[in-house]
Scaffold this active site. Structure first.
Site, PDB file in Angstrom:
ATOM      1  N   SER A 208       9.637   3.017   3.303  1.00  0.00           N
ATOM      2  CA  SER A 208      10.400   4.313   3.691  1.00  0.00           C
ATOM      3  C   SER A 208      11.853   4.192   4.009  1.00  0.00           C
ATOM      4  CB  SER A 208       9.600   5.255   4.771  1.00  0.00           C
ATOM      5  OG  SER A 208       9.895   6.563   4.387  1.00  0.00           O
TER       6      SER A 208
ATOM      7  N   ASP B 136       2.153  10.134  -3.628  1.00  0.00           N
ATOM      8  CA  ASP B 136       3.057  10.253  -2.360  1.00  0.00           C
ATOM      9  C   ASP B 136       3.640  11.653  -2.004  1.00  0.00           C
ATOM     10  OD1 ASP B 136       5.130   9.885  -0.400  1.00  0.00           O
ATOM     11  OD2 ASP B 136       5.564   7.679  -0.898  1.00  0.00           O
TER      12      ASP B 136
ATOM     13  N   HIS C 103       2.035   7.774   0.968  1.00  0.00           N
ATOM     14  CA  HIS C 103       3.190   7.155   1.395  1.00  0.00           C
ATOM     15  C   HIS C 103       2.996   5.885   2.256  1.00  0.00           C
ATOM     16  CE1 HIS C 103       7.554   7.501   2.004  1.00  0.00           C
ATOM     17  NE2 HIS C 103       7.790   7.432   3.261  1.00  0.00           N
TER      18      HIS C 103
END
Length: 347
Positions: A171, A298, A326
């Site tokens: 991320s 996601d 995610h």
């Protein structure tokens, strides 16, 4: 849990069904309480072990925080960017893999990945970035990507010139490994972006999430998740989603126990680093070997956005995990492991 006082009365046949149901509920409740207690014990053990290792590795914040046996029944959910290579690690040049968490997370989130990589003969290290995990800096004091990424930069600075590592950034951890790649290109053999913010020169990491969160300007003005660490009359310093939002964005496919661990472990997210425009040079960052792993279920960074990132800033290789939210280190650990090993084997 503990002894309970039960009033004894003469049995009434009409109460059998009611009592049976009550007994089943009681057993279910006891099981739930026991599982929650065990989870908290595991989380406490992880925190203690993290502290011990932080001392052992002389402040590098490297972590070994768990163990997990392989689940042979996990389905193959990998769409590989190249032909899968056999898991023969003898000829791998770089076996050191540095795992960099994303926003709000910490080294703790990699515990399954660490165990699987170690079982394969690789050498994983997970870091707590500044203000994350058990690194206790207040987020109001984390103002730049340099501040946020300092534990990673310190680790790379102390790495001998003859050694190199593979970086994995989850991320917004993608911004940190991009920053590191621009600082120490010679020490990073490969940079792997795991549903990460693989930004271009001059781009802000937050901009990648604009589809889900709105523009940076609007978010700074109106978001109900903002934290004003320096007072309400000062600009916001961080943000923290509520549990319901976190579950929907990050954990829509993750096991409940991992979600519970995350809910008690996640920290506020410093705003400064993700609002900073990244200065990335063509001479350093631009010459690094980058790989991208897409997660196809996601809700935080949609597959379309991830596809846009790799289209606008093409990496050397792209890999995809079907059915992953995610957090593939929770929802698809085996699939993630196989891809990391495959990328490590690429000459």
């Amino acid at each position: 849990m503990g002894n309970r006082l039960i009033r004894m009365t003469k049995k009434d046949p009409r109460e059998n069904n009611s009592r049976s149901k009550s007994k089943r509920m009681s057993q279910s409740q006891r099981k739930m309480v026991a599982e929650e207690e065990m989870l908290h014990k595991q989380a406490l053990a992880m925190a203690i072990h993290q502290h011990q290792l932080s001392q052992r590795f002389e402040g590098s914040m490297s972590r070994r925080i768990g163990s997990r046996r392989r689940n042979q029944n996990e389905p193959n959910n990998i769409i590989s960017g190249s032909k899968m290579l056999p898991e023969n690690l003898d000829n791998i040049k770089t076996k050191n893999i540095v795992l960099v968490h994303g926003e709000g997370f910490g080294a703790w989130c990699w515990y399954k990945t660490i165990a699987l990589l170690e079982e394969s003969g690789l050498h994983p290290i997970a870091l707590d970035l500044t203000g994350s995990g058990i690194e206790l800096t207040d987020t109001k004091n984390v103002n730049t990507i340099a501040d946020y990424s300092k534990p990673l930069i310190d680790y790379l600075q102390n790495l001998p010139e003859t050694e190199s590592v593979i970086l994995v950034g989850h991320s917004t951890g993608g911004a940190s490994i991009s920053y590191a790649l621009d600082q120490f290109p010679q020490k990073i053999s490969k940079a792997i972006f795991l549903c990460g913010t693989m930004v271009a020169d001059g781009q802000r990491p937050f901009d990648v999430f604009a589809e889900q969160l709105g523009s940076a300007e609007l978010f700074m003005q109106e978001s109900k998740f903002l934290i004003h660490g320096n007072g309400k009359d000062q600009p916001p310093t961080g943000f923290m989603f509520e549990k319901e939002q976190m579950h929907g964005l990050y954990f829509n496919q993750s096991p409940s126990k991992d979600v519970a661990l995350a809910m008690v472990s996640m920290r506020p997210i410093p705003l400064g680093p993700i609002m900073e425009k990244m200065p990335l040079s063509a001479e350093k960052y631009g010459t690094g070997r980058r790989f991208y792993i897409q997660t196809l279920d996601d809700h935080a960074l949609s597959p379309d956005i991830q596809e846009k990132l790799v289209r606008e800033n093409p990496p050397e290789g792209v890999f995809k995990i079907k059915g992953s939210d995610h957090c593939p280190f929770f929802s698809k650990p085996q699939s993630l492991h196989k891809i990391l090993v495959e990328i490590a084997q690429i000459p």
